[in-house]
Design an enzyme around this catalytic site. Structure first.
Site, PDB file in Angstrom:
ATOM      1  N   GLU A 113      16.999 -25.015   2.765  1.00  0.00           N
ATOM      2  CA  GLU A 113      16.444 -23.659   2.688  1.00  0.00           C
ATOM      3  C   GLU A 113      17.559 -22.617   2.770  1.00  0.00           C
ATOM      4  OE1 GLU A 113      12.148 -24.535   4.802  1.00  0.00           O
ATOM      5  OE2 GLU A 113      13.801 -23.903   6.076  1.00  0.00           O
ATOM      6  N   CYS A 124       5.603 -20.838   9.543  1.00  0.00           N
ATOM      7  CA  CYS A 124       6.350 -19.648   9.941  1.00  0.00           C
ATOM      8  C   CYS A 124       6.123 -18.480   8.990  1.00  0.00           C
ATOM      9  CB  CYS A 124       7.830 -19.981  10.051  1.00  0.00           C
ATOM     10  SG  CYS A 124       8.519 -20.775   8.575  1.00  0.00           S
TER      11      CYS A 124
END
Length: 685
Positions: free
Chosen positions: A328, A419
């Site tokens: 990521e 998240c």
């Protein structure tokens, strides 16, 4: 409710801070608090209402159904087994409380407040006597969650997320206190922060937090309390980076060399955006905070350089960041592939935080230009129009019904690691706080969102009202209403980069055809006025009388965007932009395909208002060539067809199918497939 001023207490600095920092340093520009800005906007207000009515209740319900709340209940009872997947699942409750707190200040809701108080009580019951709060360990200390380690903090650098959880707790507590005036969550947060400050610091334990945000949270607590230890500890955590001997600086593996955690070198020596994008942009936000509040010029120089690197070499055209799904993370300079673009929604949230801070440091419009690009494109693309479906990553291209990072090119209700939905929950209702800012006699109008704000300039009360139909129209109207006698101050209206011929405040993206032809026009009470430009703002300095009207006309033209030639995936291609909005083509408007569309140089686009489509949009249409395959004749040709483009943020709200942001300007090659595309196979073609 507490007044916004009570949140910005006198800053009593001391402790380990420098003598210069003890003179109450701060950002030279202060945002006008969200509690002073009331929106009446057709674009953003419905989104904030959807967040209140749909997203927040759905988030709380999912925290219940996925056992995130149960973890706190078991921690309070000291029995059971950690019931979710990740040790940072606690933060989804904190972030949703934060969003609900902001929302309640805008839309008071006794039932919601009672539920939030119940949750806060459960959080407090799960806290250990010394302030430690981490359900992954407290439920069963002898058998903690596998990422947690056997002892407190021992895996903080890599996996445990103990300080990450703490940071989101502090952010939520500060927001809850600011919005409601209640101290129940703040008391919990301060008890935990006092523990953290007692454990970490000079001569005590040292660690570079594995997932940053505790630094930002500590700064928030410092602002609330004025206690210097919170700011000192935030600075200590920043300065702990780059000193861990366990990394191999010669390795190209981002985990092994420490760059994944931004821990490969001291922060003051960092010059490029690197590693996990969300962690990085939280770090850079904290660096800006600490640079502003302590006067650390080395840290300021570092964060300035990192910002320049990101905006010039590592940002997608719709504001997304984090090119690589592996980790990521950011890719190398100019590594911005479309088919495998990651663009985590949380990274866009973090980028908004960071750019707001950079503006407050420097007062230059380029930071708000980037913030606006992210807000209107790569951030709100992360939540569906229904308010309860989400993207974790935000694609740049879907071909043949396939998506690289997910099994299906469709939004999800939630994620095992959720998240991103809860980050959106907390950002959306805080948006009014990004519209205006002040420095002395200067009032900055940064975002063009209809509504009113009440503020004090030079000790005089002033109301400013915005009226516009942005982003669909470029006609802006500001009504100035001093209370009583006329008021002298400077109104600084941001003239967006896109209105001045700049697609990006760098050469990463440029508009084809050069600068716009139409100038920006400004009138006061119907009369044209001359104005000076300063740092991207039109400065209107005058003594304002009640109901003075400022009209600003921005040239809202459809432009084609070209990428720097070093972005290999975009060579020979163009993207479409109108005002702040980046557009894409989606299967539903284009005969089921978008990967066969060509947009030659000079293509003229027509904006078309479509109030019934996708909650109301302006689409772009043009006649362009598309590639046609005649299987029977074994031939390939092009034929004219109407291209319809929609704002990028609105894609994937009508089912699965192809989508593209970048269009080839001409045919240079043809990919030959040995079987029909997946979409055709599914349709039986």
């Amino acid at each position: 409710m507490c007044s916004p001023k009570s949140f910005l207490l006198v800053l009593g600095l001391g402790g380990t801070l420098s003598a210069g920092a003890q003179t109450r340093l701060d950002y030279p520009i202060q945002a006008v608090p969200f509690t002073q800005v009331k929106l009446a906007d057709d674009f953003w207000l419905p989104r904030l209402k959807t967040n209140t009515d749909v997203t927040i209740p759905a988030s709380f319900a999912r925290c219940e159904s996925t056992n995130r709340v149960k973890n706190f209940e078991m921690a309070a009872a000291h029995q059971g087994k950690f019931a979710t997947t990740y040790p940072f699942d606690d933060t989804d409750i904190y972030k949703t409380i934060e969003g609900a707190s902001y929302s309640m200040s805008l839309y008071p809701d006794a039932k919601l407040q009672a539920y939030v108080d119940e949750l806060i009580a459960k959080v407090g019951a799960a806290q250990e006597p010394d302030g430690y709060l981490y359900t992954a360990r407290t439920i069963d200390p002898a058998h903690p969650q596998k990422w947690a380690g056997q002892a407190r903090w021992e895996k903080e650098r890599e996996l445990s997320h103990e300080l990450y959880n703490a940071g989101h707790l502090y952010e939520a507590a500060a927001a809850h206190y600011q919005a409601t005036g209640q101290k129940n969550l703040l008391t919990i947060a301060l008890k935990n922060a006092d523990l953290v400050c007692s454990v970490f610091g000079p001569g005590k334990r040292s660690v570079a937090p594995g997932h940053e945000i505790v630094e930002m949270g500590l700064v928030k607590l410092y602002r609330v309390t004025g206690q210097a230890k919170y700011l000192s500890t935030a600075k200590f955590f920043l300065e702990a980076r780059g000193h861990y001997p366990g990394y191999d600086p010669k390795s190209t593996d981002t985990w092994k060399n420490g760059s994944y955690w931004q821990d490969d070198k001291p922060v003051v020596d960092q010059r490029e955006a690197e590693g996990h994008a969300v962690r990085a942009e939280y770090l850079y936000s904290a660096m800006a905070d600490v640079a502003a509040l302590t006067g650390d010029k080395q840290m300021l120089a570092a964060v300035d350089s990192i910002w320049n690197n990101l905006v010039a070499k590592k940002m997608y055209v719709q504001g997304g960041t984090g090119a690589a799904g592996d980790g990521e993370r950011f890719g190398a300079n100019y590594e911005l592939p479309n088919a495998t673009a990651y663009n985590e929604t949380c990274a866009s949230v973090a980028d908004v935080f960071w750019n707001q801070r950079m503006f407050q440091l420097h007062g230059e419009s380029k930071y708000v230009d980037v913030l606006e690009k992210v807000l209107y494109n790569g951030l709100i693309s992360g939540v569906g129009l229904d308010g309860k479906s989400f993207f974790y990553s935000n694609a740049m291209q879907i071909r043949n019904g396939q998506r690289y990072h997910d099994t299906e090119p469709a939004r999800a209700g939630w994620f095992e690691c959720s998240c991103c939905p809860t980050n959106l929950v907390r950002l959306m209702p805080a948006l009014p706080g990004y519209v205006y800012a002040q420095r002395g006699s200067d009032l900055y109008a940064n975002l063009f969102i209809s509504g009113t704000t009440n503020l004090v300039i030079n000790k005089k009360k002033v109301q400013l009202e915005q009226q516009n139909n942005y982003p669909w129209a470029g006609d802006l109207r500001f009504v100035v209403r001093p209370a009583g006698a006329p008021a002298a101050f400077n109104l600084l209206v941001r003239i967006p980069g896109w209105a001045r011929g700049a697609a990006m405040p760098s050469d990463l993206y440029t508009f084809a055809g050069g600068p716009v032809a139409a100038p920006v026009r400004i009138t006061v009470n119907g009369q044209p006025v001359a104005y000076a430009m300063k740092n991207g703002y039109a400065v209107l300095a005058r003594t304002w009388r009640k109901n003075d009207v400022v009209a600003v006309t921005l040239p809202l033209e459809t432009r084609t965007v070209q990428a720097n030639a070093r972005v290999l995936d975009d060579r020979g291609k163009v993207a479409l932009q109108r005002g702040p909005l980046v557009y894409c083509a989606e299967w539903a408007d284009n005969d089921g395909r978008t990967s066969n569309i060509i947009v030659p140089a000079g293509t003229a686009f027509t904006p078309v208002a479509k109030p019934q489509l996708l909650n109301g949009i302006t689409a772009l249409t043009a006649t362009v060539p598309v590639v046609r395959v005649d299987a029977a004749a074994n031939s390939v040709s092009t034929a004219p067809r109407t291209l319809t483009a929609i704002p990028y943020y609105a894609w994937a709200n009508r089912g699965k199918g192809e989508m593209t942001v970048w269009f080839p300007a001409q045919v240079t090659d043809v990919d030959l497939l040995s079987q029909p595309p997946a979409a055709d196979k599914a349709a039986g073609k």
